[in-house]
Design a protein around this motif. Structure first.
Motif, mmCIF file in Angstrom:
data_model
loop_
_atom_site.group_PDB
_atom_site.id
_atom_site.type_symbol
_atom_site.label_atom_id
_atom_site.label_comp_id
_atom_site.label_asym_id
_atom_site.label_seq_id
_atom_site.Cartn_x
_atom_site.Cartn_y
_atom_site.Cartn_z
ATOM 1 N N UNK A 292 7.143 2.634 -14.714
ATOM 2 C CA UNK A 292 5.683 2.626 -14.660
ATOM 3 C C UNK A 292 5.112 1.215 -14.631
ATOM 4 N N UNK A 293 5.898 0.244 -15.087
ATOM 5 C CA UNK A 293 5.451 -1.147 -15.074
ATOM 6 C C UNK A 293 5.209 -1.653 -13.651
ATOM 7 N N UNK A 294 5.713 -0.917 -12.651
ATOM 8 C CA UNK A 294 5.461 -1.282 -11.257
ATOM 9 C C UNK A 294 3.964 -1.365 -10.973
ATOM 10 N N UNK A 295 3.177 -0.504 -11.605
ATOM 11 C CA UNK A 295 1.749 -0.440 -11.328
ATOM 12 C C UNK A 295 1.044 -1.755 -11.640
ATOM 13 N N UNK A 296 1.629 -2.539 -12.529
ATOM 14 C CA UNK A 296 1.053 -3.831 -12.859
ATOM 15 C C UNK A 296 1.205 -4.825 -11.714
ATOM 16 N N UNK A 297 2.144 -4.540 -10.784
ATOM 17 C CA UNK A 297 2.395 -5.425 -9.639
ATOM 18 C C UNK A 297 2.051 -4.742 -8.309
ATOM 19 N N UNK A 298 1.520 -3.543 -8.389
ATOM 20 C CA UNK A 298 1.285 -2.725 -7.195
ATOM 21 C C UNK A 298 0.251 -3.339 -6.260
ATOM 22 N N UNK A 299 0.656 -3.541 -5.018
ATOM 23 C CA UNK A 299 -0.238 -4.025 -3.968
ATOM 24 C C UNK A 299 -0.384 -2.896 -2.946
ATOM 25 N N UNK A 300 -1.554 -2.289 -2.829
ATOM 26 C CA UNK A 300 -1.734 -1.148 -1.916
ATOM 27 C C UNK A 300 -1.577 -1.522 -0.445
ATOM 28 N N UNK A 301 -1.589 -2.814 -0.140
ATOM 29 C CA UNK A 301 -1.362 -3.251 1.232
ATOM 30 C C UNK A 301 0.134 -3.278 1.562
ATOM 31 N N UNK A 302 0.971 -3.209 0.515
ATOM 32 C CA UNK A 302 2.418 -3.316 0.695
ATOM 33 C C UNK A 302 3.142 -1.994 0.467
ATOM 34 N N UNK A 303 2.662 -1.217 -0.527
ATOM 35 C CA UNK A 303 3.306 0.049 -0.875
ATOM 36 C C UNK A 303 2.280 1.159 -1.026
ATOM 37 N N UNK A 304 2.751 2.388 -1.023
ATOM 38 C CA UNK A 304 1.903 3.527 -1.341
ATOM 39 C C UNK A 304 2.574 4.355 -2.422
ATOM 40 N N UNK A 353 7.857 6.372 -11.358
ATOM 41 C CA UNK A 353 6.830 6.528 -10.339
ATOM 42 C C UNK A 353 7.518 6.424 -8.993
ATOM 43 N N UNK A 354 7.230 7.346 -8.101
ATOM 44 C CA UNK A 354 7.837 7.343 -6.770
ATOM 45 C C UNK A 354 6.919 6.618 -5.796
ATOM 46 N N UNK A 355 7.490 5.669 -5.075
ATOM 47 C CA UNK A 355 6.728 4.872 -4.112
ATOM 48 C C UNK A 355 7.486 4.779 -2.800
ATOM 49 N N UNK A 356 6.842 4.280 -1.790
ATOM 50 C CA UNK A 356 7.519 3.928 -0.540
ATOM 51 C C UNK A 356 6.729 2.798 0.118
ATOM 52 N N UNK A 357 7.401 2.151 1.041
ATOM 53 C CA UNK A 357 6.793 1.062 1.785
ATOM 54 C C UNK A 357 5.589 1.584 2.560
ATOM 55 N N UNK A 358 4.546 0.785 2.621
ATOM 56 C CA UNK A 358 3.338 1.185 3.328
ATOM 57 C C UNK A 358 3.651 1.522 4.777
ATOM 58 N N UNK A 359 3.248 2.704 5.178
ATOM 59 C CA UNK A 359 3.508 3.131 6.544
ATOM 60 C C UNK A 359 2.520 2.491 7.499
ATOM 61 N N UNK A 360 3.017 1.857 8.557
ATOM 62 C CA UNK A 360 2.123 1.183 9.504
ATOM 63 C C UNK A 360 1.542 2.184 10.496
#
Length: 360
Positions: A292-304, A353-360
């Motif tokens: 969950x600590x990922x959310x502290x570094x989460x960039x919505x331009x990079x991941x979703x 938390x499940x994430x993936x690379x931002x889809x272009x």
């Protein structure tokens, strides 16, 4: 001990602790660095406060002109309405006024308002605050405080942790801007995570506060707190600098990653286990499970964000039930949570938390 204090406070519904001035200043300054006019011409409401003691009130009152505020409103909750009782004594500020009422002091909340220079010293600051008793006890859910909420542009406070879900819903009901403090574990709440996923709310700049002020004096260590907001800030748009899978296996500082040939794959969901934020492989396109600590570094331009693998939320994501015979090997296994096999043994990582690379 810090996390124990947080849990004990929640259990006892002890929401009576105050944020330090330096922690407020650090967080608010970060928004100003990104947008110097973020508060200009705005009405700011500080509910759930004790204005005589609140560092939120002190900060915004002392910086009223610097921030360019239009109006500052701060409200308190009546002492006798609080579930967790602490010794109460009216302040000199209150008792020195001709309209002081000993009964109302206990049963009514107070409202402090700052709009203009009252003292005549050609500046607007904390000395110009004007106060009166509220009609009710100051509960943020009351019609009286709802009316103030509707008037405000931005809401800033340390709300009762035991009512965090309800407080966020109270704000979102009228789509107000906000900067508030809460328990980091609140990201898992079914009412909160969808707001994070849909970028209606995100974590603030700093990691909450490690110590809070107790009303009776002294400090209380409170681990795992953070700021939540829907106001933009610069850190939110800073992408993580990452290595490829091969580079991680060769150079990662984490022994759990270094030397591997592949990332661990979950048994009940098509995703890989990434136990550290700095071990995210930049060349992986699929789903990944992160702390969950990922959310502290989460960039919505990079991941979703895909979802959170906990309980009903995990089941809704499609996590397959674990085979019941594995329960004998690991009694902590739960449906709706991720697990993987290692040397024939089922491992259930801490909430992911499940994430993936931002889809272009």
């Amino acid at each position: 001990m810090a996390n124990t204090n947080l849990a004990n406070a929640k259990t006892a519904k002890n929401d009576e602790f105050y944020t330090q001035y330096v922690d407020i200043q650090k967080e608010i300054n970060a928004y100003l660095d990104y947008d110097p006019n973020v508060f200009r011409g705005k009405t700011v409401l500080l509910p759930c406060d004790d204005p005589e003691w609140s560092n939120f009130t002190k900060f915004f009152a002392q910086n009223f002109e610097l921030l360019g505020l239009k109006k500052l409103i701060s409200t308190s909750y009546a002492p006798e309405s609080k579930k967790y009782k602490v010794p109460y004594q009216p302040t000199l500020l209150e008792t020195s006024q001709p309209y002081f009422d000993n009964d109302k002091s206990k049963t009514h909340g107070k409202i402090f308002v700052l709009t203009h220079d009252v003292t005549g010293d050609n500046r607007i600051d904390i000395n110009d605050l004007q106060w009166q008793y509220l009609e009710g006890d100051g509960d943020f859910r009351s019609k009286e405080i709802r009316k103030l909420r509707d008037e405000a542009d931005i809401i800033v406070t340390n709300p009762p942790f035991s009512l965090f879900r309800e407080f966020v819903a109270w704000i979102m009901e009228v789509e107000k801007k906000f900067i508030i403090i809460g328990n980091m574990n609140a990201v898992s709440y079914k009412e909160i995570f969808p707001l994070l996923k849909n970028n209606e709310m995100w974590l603030g700049v700093s990691n909450g506060a490690k110590e809070y002020i107790k009303p009776e004096g002294g400090f209380l260590k409170m681990g795992n707190t953070c700021w939540y907001t829907n106001i933009d800030h610069g850190r939110r748009h800073q992408p993580l600098r990452l290595m490829t899978k091969t580079e991680n296996f060769k150079h990662s500082k984490h022994k759990e990653v270094r030397g591997r040939k592949e990332y661990i794959h979950y048994e009940n969901y098509d995703a890989i286990e990434v136990p550290f934020v700095d071990a995210i492989p930049k060349d992986y396109e699929g789903a990944m499970g992160l702390p969950k600590s990922f959310l502290d570094k989460y960039c919505p331009d990079q991941f979703e964000l895909i979802g959170i693998a906990e309980g009903d939320s995990g089941k809704e994501l499609g996590l397959k039930p674990f085979p019941r015979e594995l329960k004998k090997l690991n009694p902590s296994l739960r449906d709706g949570q991720l697990y993987y096999m290692e040397n024939g043994y089922p491992i259930k990582p801490f909430a992911r938390i499940l994430i993936r690379k931002k889809q272009s």
